[in-house]
Scaffold this active site. Structure first.
Site, PDB file in Angstrom:
ATOM      1  N   CYS A 357       0.769  -1.313  -0.017  1.00 19.01           N
ATOM      2  CA  CYS A 357      -0.096   0.187  -0.148  1.00 19.01           C
ATOM      3  C   CYS A 357       0.848   1.227  -0.090  1.00 19.01           C
ATOM      4  CB  CYS A 357      -1.084   0.125   1.290  1.00 19.01           C
ATOM      5  SG  CYS A 357      -1.779  -1.352   1.368  1.00 19.01           S
TER       6      CYS A 357
HETATM    7  O1  KQY Z   1      -3.432   0.002  -0.744  1.00 19.76           O
HETATM    8  C1  KQY Z   1      -3.780  -0.259   0.449  1.00 19.76           C
HETATM    9  N1  KQY Z   1      -4.434  -1.159   0.732  1.00 19.76           N
HETATM   10  C2  KQY Z   1      -4.183   1.214   1.179  1.00 19.76           C
HETATM   11  C3  KQY Z   1      -4.274   1.261   2.404  1.00 19.76           C
HETATM   12  C4  KQY Z   1      -4.693   2.482   3.003  1.00 19.76           C
HETATM   13  C5  KQY Z   1      -4.827   2.681   4.297  1.00 19.76           C
HETATM   14  C6  KQY Z   1      -5.344   4.118   4.500  1.00 19.76           C
HETATM   15  N2  KQY Z   1      -5.550   4.429   5.900  1.00 19.76           N
END
Ligand code: KQY
Length: 365
Positions: A357
């Site tokens: 992420c």
């Molecule tokens: O790509 C992802 N799974 C992003 C996670 C974002 C979390 C925001 N607090």
């Protein structure tokens, strides 16, 4: 200067390469939000630092940093890591950065999707997200790459995974959520994905992990590790609240064929023990009315599958959990030709995501 192209990548002969194809480098952002991260974001910064250094063993790292942190961040990183002043609201480059596409001649361009902080005013994670909106365009300007303006379509990079050969996996929970593109049908959304990413086959999982604040990003559930093969978050414990979601994902993948007509090889990676935000952890995150409340007792959607594949390497999470070692060995077996590096990213998990992420790959031109 990047040029905005009034066309669609597929029409122009561009496609999104898979993460396991060669990279020019990786993009990341430096975390600072005290209402996302514990203890004024210092421990998260340590974890991001370790992730960036691990990736830099394998390829170039570009790190965006707020002006107020520039001097400090530039001074702690080795010179081979490029530190660039950028504005942004939070540090999830997978979702805030551009998705890159490439043609057969090796030209790379970027897609500037719409973004609403994972749900806008209907369940989004913070307000405002005004600075996040420009990160894609700024990255493309820095790289002098042309930009496809897809701002009419809300889409986060963590909500899909592609094999680079025409197949995409996503979840209904996220892409069909009324807080993303309420005026688009499933067919409209498939049409957008086909036109922009140049995929032909969509595999729809029902849901992402429970307690995932992104409304079910697929990058917490499944990842292509090569064409025809997927790593899947898994639990053997039928009483685990994640079991129904993960076994449903398994059933869908088991019965699917990809764009080339192949059955998928599925590799189950057991999730860590339940990681729950304690009273103490929650107390160390600043309260803010305009952002998602990280309350004690919340189970984190933690998984080893949120790894990042880079040139010759894989950087994967550890949580200080009894399953860390077996997951490392399992993932190393899945990538015999790459070196797997494990980084303790429990602190990143507190913010609602992990290594995948916070990274975005830029394909090799
Ligand atoms: O790509 C992802 N799974 C992003 C996670 C974002 C979390 C925001 N607090």
């Amino acid at each position: 200067m990047s040029y905005t192209i009034n066309s669609r990548p597929k029409l122009d002969g561009f496609r999104m390469p898979a993460e396991f194809e060669p990279h020019e480098g990786t993009w990341m952002l430096w975390p600072t939000r005290t209402d996302t991260w514990r203890l004024g974001a210092k421990p998260a910064q340590d974890a991001f630092y370790a992730v960036a250094l691990a990736i830099s063993q394998f390829e170039a790292v570009n790190l965006g940093v707020l002006g107020s942190q520039y001097e400090h961040v530039r001074s702690i990183f080795p010179p081979e890591i490029r530190v660039i002043e950028l504005s942004y609201n939070d540090a999830w480059m997978r979702d805030i950065g551009p998705t890159f596409v490439k043609n057969d001649q090796g030209e790379v361009r970027g897609i500037d999707w719409g973004f609403n902080a994972w749900g806008g005013l209907k369940g989004g994670l913070y307000f405002p997200w005004d600075q996040d909106l420009f990160v894609k365009q700024k990255v493309l300007d820095i790289e002098r790459q042309s930009r496809y303006d897809a701002s009419h379509f809300i889409l986060e990079g963590g909500s899909f995974t592609v094999d680079g050969e025409g197949t995409l996996i996503t979840t209904e929970q996220c892409l069909l959520n009324a807080n993303r593109n309420p005026d688009m049908s499933r067919e409209d959304i498939e049409g957008q994905l086909k036109d922009y990413l140049n995929v032909e086959k969509m595999i729809w999982l029902e849901q992402g992990m429970r307690d995932d604040e992104t409304d079910g990003h697929v990058d917490e559930v499944a990842a292509f590790i090569r064409p025809g093969a997927v790593a899947l978050s898994w639990t053997d414990d039928e009483n685990d609240p994640q079991y129904p979601v993960l076994s449903s994902a398994y059933e869908v993948l088991k019965n699917a064929v990809d764009a080339k007509g192949r059955k998928l090889e599925i590799h189950k990676i057991h999730i860590p023990e339940q990681i729950v935000l304690s009273d103490e952890d929650a107390r160390l995150i600043d309260r803010a009315r305009q952002s998602y409340s990280r309350n004690s007792g919340t189970r984190l959607a933690a998984t080893y599958v949120n790894f990042y594949i880079c040139n010759g390497g894989v950087v994967m999470p550890a949580f200080g959990d009894p399953r860390d070692r077996e997951s490392f060995e399992h993932i190393q077996c899945l990538f015999p030709e790459r070196k797997v590096v494990q980084v303790n990213t429990r602190e990143i998990a507190y913010g609602g995501g992990n290594i995948h992420c916070i990274t975005q790959q830029q394909p090799k031109a």
